[in-house]
Structure formats: C-alpha cells, structure tokens
Motif scaffolding. Structure first.
Motif, short mmCIF file in Angstrom:
data_model
loop_
_atom_site.label_atom_id
_atom_site.label_comp_id
_atom_site.label_asym_id
_atom_site.label_seq_id
_atom_site.Cartn_x
_atom_site.Cartn_y
_atom_site.Cartn_z
N ARG A 1 -21.81 -61.67 -17.87
CA ARG A 1 -22.74 -62.72 -18.49
C ARG A 1 -23.91 -61.62 -19.65
O ARG A 1 -24.35 -62.32 -20.23
CB ARG A 1 -24.15 -62.00 -17.09
N HIS A 2 -23.63 -60.26 -19.64
CA HIS A 2 -24.39 -59.82 -20.70
C HIS A 2 -23.22 -59.17 -22.34
O HIS A 2 -23.25 -59.04 -22.97
CB HIS A 2 -24.81 -58.52 -20.11
N TYR B 1 -21.26 -62.50 -22.91
CA TYR B 1 -20.84 -63.82 -23.81
C TYR B 1 -20.94 -64.65 -22.84
O TYR B 1 -21.38 -64.39 -21.59
CB TYR B 1 -19.46 -63.99 -24.22
N HIS C 1 -21.37 -57.43 -32.66
CA HIS C 1 -22.23 -57.69 -32.25
C HIS C 1 -22.40 -55.38 -32.07
O HIS C 1 -23.49 -55.10 -32.28
CB HIS C 1 -23.35 -57.77 -31.02
N SER D 1 -24.08 -66.01 -22.35
CA SER D 1 -25.85 -66.36 -21.06
C SER D 1 -26.48 -66.28 -22.00
O SER D 1 -27.46 -66.60 -21.29
CB SER D 1 -25.33 -65.13 -20.45
N GLY D 2 -26.09 -65.93 -23.16
CA GLY D 2 -27.30 -65.73 -24.62
C GLY D 2 -28.09 -64.48 -23.85
O GLY D 2 -29.13 -63.96 -24.35
N HIS D 3 -27.95 -63.48 -22.68
CA HIS D 3 -28.63 -62.40 -22.68
C HIS D 3 -28.20 -61.58 -24.19
O HIS D 3 -27.22 -61.86 -24.87
CB HIS D 3 -27.55 -61.47 -22.19
N PRO D 4 -29.12 -60.00 -24.63
CA PRO D 4 -29.10 -59.61 -26.27
C PRO D 4 -27.78 -59.05 -26.09
O PRO D 4 -27.43 -58.18 -24.39
CB PRO D 4 -30.51 -58.61 -25.34
#
Length: 829
Positions: free
Chosen positions: A576-577, A579, A725, A581-584
């Motif tokens: 989830r962290h 790709y 990132h 899901s929009g988490h930083p």
C-alpha cells in the motif's frame, strides 16, 4: 421446484441477437411425438408427429389410453400442449432405434382439465427399457408446464417407454415425447472428478449412469431458449442462485468463442453460454482482495450422487496464463489452481468444461464456488464461471426389484443386528473387566500434542502437522477468545470496520475489552474452506514470538466459526505504501529498514527451530507495517516445516502467489527455504521500482517484474528503473549492492541463492553504505565481504546481526518484553 427446468410458453429475451444460428445437430435417431393428437404440432421450429395406435416405427401400445384435448388453452401456450395421452392402465410407446449409445429422452407435461380428467391429479410411474425414471410421479400444486429430461445409454434396437398408473383410481399422462441420439462425446467415461471429503479421484464409466437434468444455468447471461441450442435445451439465468450478488460482476464478449478439438463443442453448450460469465467483482471496495463467488442450487438431499458440469471460457484476460482460480463444490476443493490456458490449445476464449461427481448432503442444496488461486497475482486475482449443469444420477432399479431388495435387507438387517448386539455386549463385559484391573496412565498435554480443533457441529478433524511442536504448558486453550467478545469488539462484524479481505475471509478492525487494538480475520461462517490455513496459522504463530513477525492474539472456533485475531498493524501492507493507494512515498532509508526487518523475521523462521519453517507466500501484501513503520511478516496459512536434517527438500504441492513463485519449486514441486529467498528477491525489486510483481497492462517485456528488473541489473543500468520518488536519494554503491543482493535471490536454482542470513547481512551492509558512504569492516577476517561487488559468502555475519538472532531466540517462557511484538492481555491470552 428443484426438478423444474422451464416454463416453455413464457416469452424470453435472447442475450445476443448478433450470434448467428448454429448449424443444427442432426441426430441419427430422432423421434418427436405429439401425444394424444391427430395432427402434427410444432415447437421451436421442430415438428412433432401425431401419435397413433396403428403399427409403425413409433407405435403406441395401450388399450387403456385415451386422447384428451384442452378446449380452453391459454392464449400464449404452444399447440403441442393442447392435447395429451392419458393412460388409465399400463401403456407404452415403442421406438425402433438405428444406433446404440447415449440418447436424450424428454417428457413434456402441461396439465389441464378436460373431459373426465384433471391432469394435475395424475399419479404414475415411468420406465425406459426397464429403467425406472419416475416413481409415483405427481405434479405439485401450481405446476404448469414442465419438462423432465434424461440422458441414458440405449443398448438395444428397441426402446420402450412404459407408463404405469399408481393406485386403483390413478392415471398417467404425457403431452409430448422426444427421443434422439446425443453427440458421441456428450458423456465420456473418463476424466470426471469424484469430489468428496477424502479428496479428488477419477470417476469412470459415467456413460453407464442414467442422468436426470436438474439445473441448466447460463451464468452471467439471460435465458436461452432451444432456438439458440443445437440440442434444443433451455438455459436459465443464475441471478436467483447467487449467494452474495455483490461478489460477482457480469462479463460478456461480442466475439464468437474459439471452439477447439478436445475442448467443448457447440453441442456441449451453445456460443451464448461461453460469451457471458460472472467474474470476481474486484471493484467493490468492501471486497478488495481474495474472496469466492458462490451459487446455491436446490437438489435431492441425503447423499444422492450428482454430475456437476461446469463450463469455462476465458473472456476476461488480456493474455494467456494470467487466470488461475480454484473450484469448490459443497465446501470441498474440486479443482485446485485451474488454468484454462492449459486446457486449451493456447488460445484465449476457448470453451472447455469439467465434469465433477458429487454426493449431496442433508441440506438439500449444492454449493458451487470459484475463487482466486494461490498462484494468482495480486493484480490479476480473478475467477469466473460461464455455465453450470447439475444432473442427478437416477437409481434405475424398477419398483418390483426395489421392494424385493427392501424385504431382503430387512431380513438381513434383523439377523446382523442381533449378532452385532450380542458381540457388543461381550466386548463391553471384557472391557469393563480389564479396566478394573489396570488403572489408566495419565498423559500430559505435551505428550499427545494438541487436541484436534472441533468445528462444524463438533465434527472431529485430523491432527495438525506433527512437525509443528505443541506449545507451552497452557497449550492452545490460552489463546481461545469467546465468540461473544469478538462479536462485541467488531460491533457484530460491522462492514464499516472491514480493513481488508483474503483467501480465508474478511478482516475487521476491532478493540478487545482490555482496549487492545486487533485485526480480526473471519472465515466464511460454516464454510469448510480455509481449514488447513486456520490450523496452520494457530500452530505456527502460537509457538513463535519475534519483533518482526505478526503476533497471534487468539482464535475462536465457536458457532461453526473460524476466527483468527492478530495484533493490529496501523500502517497496513507494505504494498500500500509503494504504489496504487496514494500514500506518501517511503524514503530509501525507510525502505531499507523495512526490508531488513522482514529479512530478520524470515531468518528467524528459517533457523529458529530444528527443521525451520518455510513461509511459502512472501510478498508485499504479507509484510505489514506498524505505526512506526516497523516491518512484520504475516499470513502463515501456507507455511510448512522445512526438511529434516538428513533431507534436502520437502516434496509438496505448489503453493504461493503468481509473480513471486520460485520457478524451481514450481517445476520440481520440491520446497526449500530458498523458495522464500526467491520470493523475497521479487519483493526487493518491488520496493526499489514501486511497481507490482506482475502487471499485464505493460508491454510483454515488462509484465514480469523479476525478469524485467534482472535484465536492467545485468546491463548495469538498474538506476533506469528506480522509483522516481527516490532516484536522487540512493548512493550508487548502495544501489549496486542492493541490486546484486536481489539478483542473487532470483537465481534460477536454489543452490545458487543465498540464505536469508546472507541476505540480511548484505541488506545491513547496503544501509551502512547509504548512511556513511564507507564500506563495512570485514567480518571474521573475510576480505570478500568488503567489496560491494563480491558474491555471497556463507557464514559471514556482522556482530549486530548475530546479536539480533541470539536476542530473538531467547526462551519463549519470558513473560513480557518490548523486544517481542506478541500482545499480552489481562486474561493471559
């Protein structure tokens, strides 16, 4: 009514007008009779000849029969159902047969009141060549038109259908008859799968059975009439049989299916059946991961044997070898890891069917489920079904034989029963006498292992794997949590508390009465699916404690439930962290620390016990993060004990997730801890590149992450595929060593891969390079460990890694410590 197939005069809407009519199947034997009529009648463009008492190929032998006509038929009823033949005594139809083999026999019943007969009150039996098909048959109140269809083998040149009234005032009737040859491959004697509690085995001589059609379902589509079927069958929609409609989503195709030799033909099922399906509704936010689609069909209860024919056609995948799923019938695994690509000649949208033989239970329902396989990738997790047919295997003994056998069994039973009672009395006396002499020896919990879990109404299940040692002096009972407490903690399993789902069931966020946050994983209530995973999770997690392994708080097995309760992981899955899901985005340092933590947990699993434990399902969704982003390995349902000290591997069926699966394990079905190392190598590249292990939306070269990343690594250009990132954060030497570590993990052969201890040491090395920019001092005098380009050297561990392992292997009897993530409660769970 379970046996009612259709109401033929109700108009139906065809799903696809664009599908051209198929060339009609031309059976060698084709006898169609309009019974009780003096003129021919048509139904679905087929001509039914008037029956006659005159000699001929289709002859009626019934002195006590009359023709009756409905003088006031409904406006939309077929002409075929305006007349009927009524038998006031035993009567028959005889047909000369041109070919022996499998045939269809259909009876049309459409009751009405005419002259002295109310056809709804008829009661009679029907046999074909001595095989009793209908016994004391009577239409239920409210029944209108009904077709009873049978498939049976004819082995003589004469076919005789006999109608026998039941009772002094009884009579029989029929409106129309069909007898025609079935295609030669319609029922074959090999390949059917007998499904039972003991597993799956081959069922032979299927064509010798008399089959009565109970259900014929066009899954995901609308009603199909005989106009669209070369065998003149009716297929009805599946809507009324879906257990949980939100789990399914309709799929359809406008392309005619690719019928192939060796697969299903147009006679097995028409094109419209294979052009529609139900697939997993992955867009439903409450069903985000693994779940099944289930249908429930009413059938004869009490152990009656049925043929279940399931139809499949992959109309949802963009390419071959992407769809893997499991099939369950009545809660039993019927087909594991079904790959439709392997059943066809390497072409998408090629129809196939699979026959299963299953005994009904006492519920009176047949449950059919499809769900994702352990081989499914997280991005392509799916399952589908296009059609289903259920046929009851008819007990073909005639009524006289039945009565004779019943009397014989009563006599035999009386004799045997008397003998058994006498023997039991003798045994009871001997046992009582022996027990007085010898006092039973007390046995400890540790000496016998864990008592098998009792579930599903108290049925006893087999013991868990003996390879897993029993826990401490409190056994498993110390982990039991009352169902009422779990029900209260989840607000009666409020759907708003769902935080995920998996192959086992839904996962709920909850707070126990001692204010401990937990994750509650609930198996589907009453289901037998997931039982091995349930047992394995309890067995493994009840005996291990480690700061990098998710802890088991407890379990519940009351009320036919299978519930596992874990410590709550605030940040959820690593995936989830990375790709989607929009988490930083995580920093490079955070990612390295997460990989190091997960490696520590796996290293402890592999080395903390005599045989070690192999996880078998390492992936980014099974690495969870707490509120401080500390990584913990989770989901031990597929875990296995490692090989014994004198063995090199464990021979076992392939389990795991597509994209992470060790290719050597897949080919040879030989499991070692190096299979976990391979999966972890995929995770390393997943962390570096922030993309799924398998992504079918990408070009063919990029679909598989492991293959794609290895190509860049071997070209020395790994920096080209790093997550944008973090691309500016990584020091070149740190990236170089990280890439080499992942590359070694993904070696084709396990013997060439490092151990998890080696991987752990090298990841800490990568972190040290990243933080200081300096190479670590050699360990144990081994200069090879200094050079970032060197290969792995077994036995080279840094002192802090060695200390970490010793720290985590301390006795499990330690009460509480911040070292362990095991949650402790006031009640001692």
């Amino acid at each position: 009514m379970a046996t009612q197939l259709l109401i033929v005069f109700v108009p139906s809407i065809l799903l696809f007008c664009i599908v051209p009519f198929s060339f009609s199947f031309t059976p060698l034997d084709n006898h169609l009779l309009s019974c009780g009529s003096h003129t021919n009648a048509s139904l679905f463009n087929r001509v039914f000849a008037a029956d006659s008492t005159e000699p001929g190929s289709d002859s009626l032998a019934a002195e006590e029969s009359v023709s009756v006509t409905n003088r006031n038929p409904p406006a939309n009823s077929p002409v075929l159902y305006h007349t009927a033949r009524v038998f006031t005594g035993v009567g028959s139809y005889r047909f000369d047969m041109k070919r022996n083999g499998t045939h269809f026999v259909r009876f049309h019943f459409s009751p009405f009141s005419a002259q002295a007969f109310d056809l709804k009150s008829a009661k009679f039996s029907v046999s074909v060549n001595g095989n009793s098909l209908l016994r004391e048959f009577q239409l239920r109140n409210g029944s209108s038109s009904m077709i009873k269809e049978y498939v049976l083998k004819i082995e003589s040149n004469l076919l005789e259908i006999v109608f026998t009234p039941v009772g002094d005032s009884g009579f029989g009737f029929v409106n129309a008859l069909e007898v025609f040859t079935a295609p030669g491959d319609f029922i074959i004697d090999y390949g059917a799968r007998l499904v039972s509690s003991s597993g799956v085995e081959e069922y032979r001589n299927l064509s010798s059975q008399v089959l009565e059609t109970v259900h014929r379902i066009n899954v995901g589509g609308l009603k199909l009439t005989p106009f669209n079927d070369t065998l003149w069958r009716t297929w009805i929609p599946d809507d009324d049989y879906l257990v949980f409609k939100e789990a399914a989503k309709r799929a359809s195709s406008t392309h005619t299916p690719n019928y192939q030799k060796g697969g299903a033909s147009q006679e097995i099922a028409p094109a419209n059946v294979y052009m529609t399906a139900q697939e997993m509704n992955r867009e439903n936010l409450s069903l985000t991961s693994r779940f099944n689609i289930t249908w429930k069909f009413p059938v004869a209860s009490g152990g009656v044997r049925h043929l279940v024919r399931l139809h499949f056609c992959d109309i949802v995948s963009p390419a071959l070898n992407l769809l893997y799923f499991d099939v369950y019938i009545n809660g039993y695994s019927a087909y594991k890891d079904l790959d439709l690509s392997s059943l066809t000649i390497h072409m998408l949208a090629s129809p196939v069917y699979v026959d299963f033989v299953v005994d009904s239970d006492d519920s009176g329902d047949m449950e059919i489920s499809v769900g994702p396989s352990d081989l499914s990738s997280s991005m392509r997790m799916n399952a589908l079904l296009n059609g289903a047919e259920i046929m009851k295997m008819v007990n073909v003994m005639d009524s006289h034989t039945v009565h004779r056998r019943e009397k014989l069994w009563v006599l035999v039973g009386s004799i045997v029963g008397g003998v058994v009672i006498l023997l039991l009395a003798i045994v009871a006396v001997l046992v009582a006498f022996k027990c007085r002499k010898r006092k039973p020896k007390q046995r400890t919990v540790e000496s016998v292992g864990w008592t098998p879990l009792r579930m599903f109404g108290g049925s006893s299940l087999s013991r868990m794997s003996e390879a897993h040692a029993s826990p401490g002096s409190h056994g498993y009972l110390g982990l039991k949590i009352p169902f009422a407490e779990i029900q209260s903690a989840t607000n009666n399993f409020d759907r708003s508390l769902i935080i995920g789902s998996g192959g086992f069931g839904m996962v709920f966020k909850a707070v126990l009465k001692d204010n401990v946050k937990v994750a509650v994983k609930r198996g589907m209530p009453g289901s037998r699916q997931g039982l091995p995973e349930f047992q394995t999770e309890i067995t493994v997690l009840s005996k291990i404690r480690h700061r990098h392994l998710v802890s088991l708080v407890g379990y519940c097995e009351e009320n036919c439930e299978m519930i596992l309760v874990y410590e709550y992981m605030e940040k959820g899955p690593l995936k989830r962290h990375l790709y989607g899901s929009g988490h930083p985005p995580l920093s490079w340092r955070q990612r390295l620390e997460i990989c190091i933590g997960a490696a520590r947990g796996l290293h402890y699993l592999h080395t903390g016990f005599a045989q070690g434990i192999i996880h078998r399902d390492i992936k980014s969704t099974n690495i969870l993060l707490d509120e401080n982003y500390v990584a913990k390995v989770a989901d031990f349902g597929l875990s296995r004990s490692g090989p014994c000290i004198n063995e090199t591997h464990v021979s076992t069926g392939v389990k795991g997730s597509f994209g992470y699966l060790d290719p050597e394990y897949f080919r040879r079905q030989q499991l070692t801890d190096k299979s976990d190392v391979y999966s972890f190598g995929v995770v390393l590249f997943e962390v570096l590149c922030a993309r799924p292990a398998v992504d079918p939306q990408l070009t063919r070269e990029q679909v598989n992450l492991a293959e794609w990343a290895l190509e860049w690594q071997k070209k020395g250009m790994l920096e080209q595929i790093v997550d944008p990132h973090i691309v500016g954060e990584i020091k070149p030497d740190s990236l170089k060593k990280f890439g080499e570590t992942a590359e070694k993990c993904l070696a084709d052969y396990g013997v060439d891969r490092p151990t998890m201890g080696d991987v752990l040491w090298n990841l800490e090395y990568v972190l040290q390079i990243q933080e200081s920019g300096q190479l670590r001092e050699p360990n144990n005098g081994n200069e090879a460990a200094v050079n970032v380009t060197t290969s792995f050297v077994p036995g080279t561990r840094s002192n802090n890694v060695r200390r970490d392992r010793d720290y985590e292997n301390t006795s499990s009897d330690i009460s509480t410590s911040q070292v362990f993530s095991q949650l402790m409660t006031n009640e001692g769970r």
